[in-house]
Design a protein around this motif. Structure first.
Motif, PDB file in Angstrom:
ATOM      1  N   HIS A   1       0.279  -4.034   5.825  1.00 17.36           N
ATOM      2  CA  HIS A   1      -1.013  -4.166   6.519  1.00 17.36           C
ATOM      3  C   HIS A   1      -2.065  -4.743   5.565  1.00 17.36           C
ATOM      4  CE1 HIS A   1      -0.724  -0.131   4.792  1.00 17.36           C
ATOM      5  NE2 HIS A   1      -1.994  -0.285   4.507  1.00 17.36           N
TER       6      HIS A   1
ATOM      7  N   ARG B   1      -2.239  -2.614  -7.992  1.00 19.97           N
ATOM      8  CA  ARG B   1      -1.596  -3.015  -6.746  1.00 19.97           C
ATOM      9  C   ARG B   1      -0.446  -3.974  -7.046  1.00 19.97           C
ATOM     10  NH1 ARG B   1      -2.172   0.136  -2.720  1.00 19.97           N
ATOM     11  NH2 ARG B   1      -3.230  -0.630  -0.873  1.00 19.97           N
TER      12      ARG B   1
ATOM     13  N   THR C   1       0.627   3.596   1.803  1.00 23.70           N
ATOM     14  CA  THR C   1       0.863   3.887   3.230  1.00 23.70           C
ATOM     15  C   THR C   1       2.180   3.268   3.710  1.00 23.70           C
ATOM     16  OG1 THR C   1      -1.456   4.176   3.780  1.00 23.70           O
ATOM     17  CG2 THR C   1      -0.044   3.382   5.557  1.00 23.70           C
TER      18      THR C   1
ATOM     19  N   CYS D   1      -6.692  -3.670   2.723  1.00 24.75           N
ATOM     20  CA  CYS D   1      -6.632  -2.223   2.990  1.00 24.75           C
ATOM     21  C   CYS D   1      -7.293  -1.435   1.866  1.00 24.75           C
ATOM     22  CB  CYS D   1      -5.219  -1.718   3.242  1.00 24.75           C
ATOM     23  SG  CYS D   1      -5.230   0.084   3.472  1.00 24.75           S
TER      24      CYS D   1
ATOM     25  N   CYS E   1       0.862  -1.186   0.000  1.00 28.28           N
ATOM     26  CA  CYS E   1       0.000   0.000   0.000  1.00 28.28           C
ATOM     27  C   CYS E   1       0.898   1.235   0.000  1.00 28.28           C
ATOM     28  CB  CYS E   1      -0.880  -0.029   1.250  1.00 28.28           C
ATOM     29  SG  CYS E   1      -1.984   1.386   1.415  1.00 28.28           S
TER      30      CYS E   1
HETATM   31 ZN   LIG Z   1      -3.107   0.687   3.236  1.00 33.86          ZN
END
Ligand SMILES: [Zn+2]
Ligand SMILES: NC(=O)c1ccc[n+]([C@@H]2O[C@H](COP(=O)([O-])OP(=O)(O)OC[C@H]3O[C@@H](n4cnc5c(N)ncnc54)[C@H](O)[C@@H]3O)[C@@H](O)[C@H]2O)c1
Ligand SMILES: [Zn+2]
Length: 338
Positions: A61, A333, A40, A148, A38
């Protein structure tokens, strides 16, 4: 076990050999089968945000795998269960947010791959009550991005309270955005996808976007106004100016749903008060989703309502993979497969 470790905010991740962690009371040990990358995780590795993780730590995550051991007192999960380990690694269960169905706002929460080690490793320990079972007909590879990117955009669409036929723009059709397009369609939205990359816009059309806008070649506000404006904007792009464009494109009664989290050093978004008031605009921050939301996301995927677009990578490729995401070269992704 092999783990990708952030040792400093200015260095690439390091592949390390670490002992397999033992599950403490209330925890499970999960053998990771897949973990998505991700954006993040990149913010975490770079220390982009006001609240920073403490190196060394293992990001990740969107980890999905099989429970290999359970710690003392665990009754909720069993050895052999396939589970996801989302960002919400733990919440207190007692505060008004937890009790009121908003565990994602708990002030005592722990975050997987941020405050506790995450899924960029062959094994991870997790709170048994906060892992979410993955249905048999959802592969670990697909479950990873849903853990996520899926739950976050699913929740963002929920909090926007979209009525069928409302126009919904998704700004940023990356990992999060490609799923946001699909959830917006599922609730009856007429979807406008905005990105700066033609390949991603093509993907958005394949996934059901009704209109696409290339913000690299057109002014997105003018292009959206030409369509009649939007009722809802979900912003997953990582640039404050994009939030301002999304705001400017809203019709009266519009909702700006903020999801992307640009680095602190890129500054705030600036919103004019007058149109906010006169147009009755709502500005909504949306952070991931609850365990119940994630179960719904998995159920929708098992029912064939969503498509995950992702490419596999090996954990050894973690630093190249981060570069690919930062340069927008990924399909949607990247998922590390173990
Ligand atoms: Zn994420
Ligand atoms: N709120 C939450 O709960 C939550 C959860 C997960 C991720 N995030 C954040 O969401 C952001 C996106 O994450 P991601 O994994 O989808 O990242 P990503 O890099 O996969 O996607 C970002 C997309 O934005 C596009 N983009 C770049 N410039 C743009 C512009 N000017 N206009 C429109 N689109 C543009 C990129 O081409 C890319 O497709 C990150 O900041 C991440 O930290 C927030
Ligand atoms: Zn709480």
């Amino acid at each position: 076990m092999k783990a990708a470790v952030v040792t400093s905010f200015t260095q690439p991740l390091e592949l390390q050999d670490r002992p397999i962690p033992a599950p403490g009371p209330g925890q499970v040990l999960v053998r990771v089968e897949a973990c998505g990358l991700c954006h993040t995780d990149i913010h975490a590795a770079h220390g982009d945000w006001p609240v920073k993780p403490t190196p060394p730590f293992v990001p990740g995550h969107e980890g999905v795998g099989v429970v290999e051991q359970v710690g003392t007192g665990v009754t909720a999960r069993q050895v052999g269960d396939r589970v996801a380990m989302p960002w919400l690694g733990h919440a207190c269960g007692r505060c008004d947010h937890c009790i009121g169905g908003w565990e994602t706002l708990c002030e005592q929460q722990q975050n997987t791959g941020y405050s506790v080690d995450g899924g960029f490793a062959e094994y991870a320990v997790a709170d048994a009550d906060f892992v979410v079972p993955v249905p048999d007909d959802v592969s670990s590879f697909d479950a990873a991005p849903l853990t996520c990117a899926g739950v976050t955009t699913y929740k963002a669409i929920k909090v926007a309270h979209i009525q069928p036929s409302e126009r919904v723009a998704i700004f940023g059709v990356g990992g999060l955005g490609h799923l946001a397009v699909q959830y917006a369609r599922l609730v009856g939205g007429i979807v406008v996808a905005v990105d700066v990359d033609e390949t991603k816009l093509g993907l958005a059309r394949t996934l059901g976007a009704d209109h696409t806008v290339n913000a690299a070649t057109t002014d997105p506000v003018a292009a959206i106004e030409a369509l009649g404006g939007i009722d809802v904007a979900v912003v997953t792009a990582v640039i404050p100016a994009v939030f301002e464009q999304a705001f400017a494109a809203l019709r009266r009664g519009g909702r700006l749903v903020c999801v992307g989290l640009p680095p602190e050093t890129d500054g705030p978004m600036s919103l004019p008060i007058f149109p906010t008031v006169l147009k009755g605009i709502s500005v909504i921050g949306s952070i991931v989703g609850t365990r119940a939301d994630l179960a719904e996301v998995f159920a929708l995927h098992a029912a064939g309502r969503t498509t995950v677009v992702a490419e596999a990578r090996k954990l050894d490729q973690v630093n190249e993979s981060i570069d690919e995401v930062l340069h927008g070269r990924t399909p949607a992704r990247l998922v590390f497969e173990f």
